[in-house]
Design a protein around this motif. Structure first.
Motif, PDB file in Angstrom:
ATOM      1  N   GLU A 156       0.838  -1.204   0.000  1.00  0.00           N
ATOM      2  CA  GLU A 156       0.000   0.000   0.000  1.00  0.00           C
ATOM      3  C   GLU A 156       0.872   1.254   0.000  1.00  0.00           C
ATOM      4  N   LYS A 157       1.945   1.242   0.764  1.00  0.00           N
ATOM      5  CA  LYS A 157       2.880   2.366   0.794  1.00  0.00           C
ATOM      6  C   LYS A 157       3.600   2.518  -0.552  1.00  0.00           C
ATOM      7  N   LEU A 158       4.082   1.403  -1.086  1.00  0.00           N
ATOM      8  CA  LEU A 158       4.807   1.426  -2.361  1.00  0.00           C
ATOM      9  C   LEU A 158       3.921   1.936  -3.495  1.00  0.00           C
ATOM     10  N   ASN A 159       2.653   1.568  -3.450  1.00  0.00           N
ATOM     11  CA  ASN A 159       1.711   1.941  -4.509  1.00  0.00           C
ATOM     12  C   ASN A 159       1.512   3.456  -4.599  1.00  0.00           C
ATOM     13  N   LYS A 160       1.819   4.159  -3.535  1.00  0.00           N
ATOM     14  CA  LYS A 160       1.689   5.621  -3.532  1.00  0.00           C
ATOM     15  C   LYS A 160       2.911   6.305  -4.147  1.00  0.00           C
ATOM     16  N   ILE A 161       4.005   5.572  -4.272  1.00  0.00           N
ATOM     17  CA  ILE A 161       5.268   6.155  -4.730  1.00  0.00           C
ATOM     18  C   ILE A 161       5.703   5.628  -6.102  1.00  0.00           C
ATOM     19  N   TYR A 162       5.431   4.355  -6.357  1.00  0.00           N
ATOM     20  CA  TYR A 162       5.877   3.695  -7.585  1.00  0.00           C
ATOM     21  C   TYR A 162       4.710   3.433  -8.530  1.00  0.00           C
ATOM     22  N   GLU A 163       5.037   3.236  -9.784  1.00  0.00           N
ATOM     23  CA  GLU A 163       4.075   2.716 -10.757  1.00  0.00           C
ATOM     24  C   GLU A 163       4.188   1.190 -10.651  1.00  0.00           C
ATOM     25  N   ILE A 164       3.257   0.587  -9.947  1.00  0.00           N
ATOM     26  CA  ILE A 164       3.340  -0.844  -9.631  1.00  0.00           C
ATOM     27  C   ILE A 164       2.529  -1.674 -10.616  1.00  0.00           C
ATOM     28  N   PHE A 165       3.135  -2.815 -10.990  1.00  0.00           N
ATOM     29  CA  PHE A 165       2.431  -3.845 -11.752  1.00  0.00           C
ATOM     30  C   PHE A 165       2.725  -5.188 -11.101  1.00  0.00           C
ATOM     31  N   ILE A 166       1.670  -5.955 -10.865  1.00  0.00           N
ATOM     32  CA  ILE A 166       1.828  -7.334 -10.428  1.00  0.00           C
ATOM     33  C   ILE A 166       1.988  -8.141 -11.709  1.00  0.00           C
ATOM     34  N   VAL A 167       3.089  -8.867 -11.811  1.00  0.00           N
ATOM     35  CA  VAL A 167       3.376  -9.652 -13.011  1.00  0.00           C
ATOM     36  C   VAL A 167       3.495 -11.110 -12.578  1.00  0.00           C
ATOM     37  N   SER A 168       2.527 -11.915 -13.000  1.00  0.00           N
ATOM     38  CA  SER A 168       2.479 -13.305 -12.551  1.00  0.00           C
ATOM     39  C   SER A 168       2.277 -14.246 -13.729  1.00  0.00           C
ATOM     40  N   SER A 169       3.095 -15.281 -13.766  1.00  0.00           N
ATOM     41  CA  SER A 169       2.923 -16.312 -14.786  1.00  0.00           C
ATOM     42  C   SER A 169       1.640 -17.078 -14.491  1.00  0.00           C
ATOM     43  N   ALA A 170       0.776 -17.157 -15.489  1.00  0.00           N
ATOM     44  CA  ALA A 170      -0.510 -17.824 -15.264  1.00  0.00           C
ATOM     45  C   ALA A 170      -0.909 -18.741 -16.412  1.00  0.00           C
ATOM     46  N   MET A 171      -0.286 -18.599 -17.552  1.00  0.00           N
ATOM     47  CA  MET A 171      -0.735 -19.355 -18.722  1.00  0.00           C
ATOM     48  C   MET A 171      -0.447 -20.851 -18.611  1.00  0.00           C
ATOM     49  N   GLU A 172       0.588 -21.213 -17.871  1.00  0.00           N
ATOM     50  CA  GLU A 172       0.910 -22.628 -17.674  1.00  0.00           C
ATOM     51  C   GLU A 172      -0.188 -23.329 -16.879  1.00  0.00           C
ATOM     52  N   PHE A 173      -0.868 -22.575 -16.041  1.00  0.00           N
ATOM     53  CA  PHE A 173      -1.950 -23.098 -15.197  1.00  0.00           C
ATOM     54  C   PHE A 173      -3.187 -22.258 -15.455  1.00  0.00           C
ATOM     55  N   PRO A 174      -3.890 -22.491 -16.574  1.00  0.00           N
ATOM     56  CA  PRO A 174      -4.984 -21.608 -16.990  1.00  0.00           C
ATOM     57  C   PRO A 174      -6.072 -21.378 -15.949  1.00  0.00           C
ATOM     58  N   ASN A 175      -6.357 -22.370 -15.088  1.00  0.00           N
ATOM     59  CA  ASN A 175      -7.382 -22.140 -14.074  1.00  0.00           C
ATOM     60  C   ASN A 175      -6.914 -21.126 -13.032  1.00  0.00           C
ATOM     61  N   SER A 176      -5.615 -20.829 -13.038  1.00  0.00           N
ATOM     62  CA  SER A 176      -5.103 -19.866 -12.069  1.00  0.00           C
ATOM     63  C   SER A 176      -5.426 -18.425 -12.452  1.00  0.00           C
ATOM     64  N   LEU A 177      -5.773 -18.172 -13.696  1.00  0.00           N
ATOM     65  CA  LEU A 177      -6.049 -16.800 -14.131  1.00  0.00           C
ATOM     66  C   LEU A 177      -7.104 -16.136 -13.256  1.00  0.00           C
ATOM     67  N   ARG A 178      -8.240 -16.758 -13.139  1.00  0.00           N
ATOM     68  CA  ARG A 178      -9.330 -16.189 -12.338  1.00  0.00           C
ATOM     69  C   ARG A 178      -8.983 -16.192 -10.854  1.00  0.00           C
ATOM     70  N   GLU A 179      -8.369 -17.288 -10.394  1.00  0.00           N
ATOM     71  CA  GLU A 179      -8.031 -17.389  -8.982  1.00  0.00           C
ATOM     72  C   GLU A 179      -7.043 -16.298  -8.555  1.00  0.00           C
ATOM     73  N   LYS A 180      -6.049 -16.049  -9.397  1.00  0.00           N
ATOM     74  CA  LYS A 180      -5.058 -15.026  -9.067  1.00  0.00           C
ATOM     75  C   LYS A 180      -5.694 -13.637  -9.064  1.00  0.00           C
ATOM     76  N   TYR A 181      -6.517 -13.370 -10.053  1.00  0.00           N
ATOM     77  CA  TYR A 181      -7.194 -12.074 -10.111  1.00  0.00           C
ATOM     78  C   TYR A 181      -8.074 -11.870  -8.866  1.00  0.00           C
ATOM     79  N   ASP A 182      -8.885 -12.874  -8.543  1.00  0.00           N
ATOM     80  CA  ASP A 182      -9.773 -12.772  -7.378  1.00  0.00           C
ATOM     81  C   ASP A 182      -8.970 -12.619  -6.083  1.00  0.00           C
ATOM     82  N   TRP A 183      -7.863 -13.338  -5.977  1.00  0.00           N
ATOM     83  CA  TRP A 183      -7.012 -13.261  -4.791  1.00  0.00           C
ATOM     84  C   TRP A 183      -6.466 -11.842  -4.631  1.00  0.00           C
ATOM     85  N   LEU A 184      -5.968 -11.281  -5.719  1.00  0.00           N
ATOM     86  CA  LEU A 184      -5.431  -9.921  -5.669  1.00  0.00           C
ATOM     87  C   LEU A 184      -6.511  -8.903  -5.302  1.00  0.00           C
ATOM     88  N   GLN A 185      -7.707  -9.074  -5.854  1.00  0.00           N
ATOM     89  CA  GLN A 185      -8.800  -8.150  -5.544  1.00  0.00           C
ATOM     90  C   GLN A 185      -9.187  -8.226  -4.065  1.00  0.00           C
TER      91      GLN A 185
END
Length: 171
Positions: free
Chosen positions: A73-102
């Motif tokens: 939360e602190k870093l997000n106020k100072i940096y341009e942050i992107f979460i970069v996660s490999s997900a294509m190898e495990f396609p069911n992880s796409l939705r799970e990772k998005y929901d987890w981050l939200q």
């Protein structure tokens, strides 16, 4: 313009190792100890690795690594942050990772999430990751987040053991 900070999800924000330890104990009855898997790839440390990561809920139910939310939360106020996660190898992880981050990082906008196959084309000023395959080709500053599989070597990357250390380095 703020510096672009790229942050891996699994093993940096999400405690996937705790997931592996829990599943191994539940599925096989075997208690895997942290010291027994130092330097081993996840697939070697956990014989049922592929089965676990393809199970529904593996990525969705991972606990958050200590202090990650507060420091992010602190870093997000100072940096341009992107979460970069490999997900294509495990396609069911796409939705799970998005929901987890939200759920755990609601202050991040969906435009700050990059779920991809390879991280190599994604560039920025700083990358925090636990895998050498992502850190080694990166052109900017790298922070190696300590996990059992990367212990015993650093490949020239700056090692951080936790989110409080990241806070000290980047804030």
């Amino acid at each position: 313009m703020p510096k672009r900070l790229l942050i891996d999800m699994d093993g940096v924000l999400a405690d996937t190792y705790l997931q592996f330890f829990r599943l191994e104990a539940t599925v096989t009855g075997k208690q895997v100890l942290h010291n027994d898997i130092i330097g081993l790839a996840e697939g070697d440390a956990f014989p049922n690795y592929k089965k676990y990561i393809h199970n529904d809920g593996f990525f969705r139910d991972a606990p958050v690594i200590d202090d990650a939310v507060e420091v992010m939360e602190k870093l997000n106020k100072i940096y341009e942050i992107f979460i970069v996660s490999s997900a294509m190898e495990f396609p069911n992880s796409l939705r799970e990772k998005y929901d987890w981050l939200q759920e755990h990082f609601p202050f991040l906008h969906w435009k700050q999430i990059i779920l991809c196959g390879s991280k190599i084309p994604v560039q920025g000023d700083i990358l925090i990751d636990d895998h050498f395959k992502n850190l080694d080709p990166f052109q900017g500053k790298t922070l190696l987040f300590t996990q059992p599989h990367n212990m015993g070597r650093d490949n020239g990357h700056y090692r951080v053991d936790n989110w409080r250390e990241i806070e000290g380095v980047l804030l």
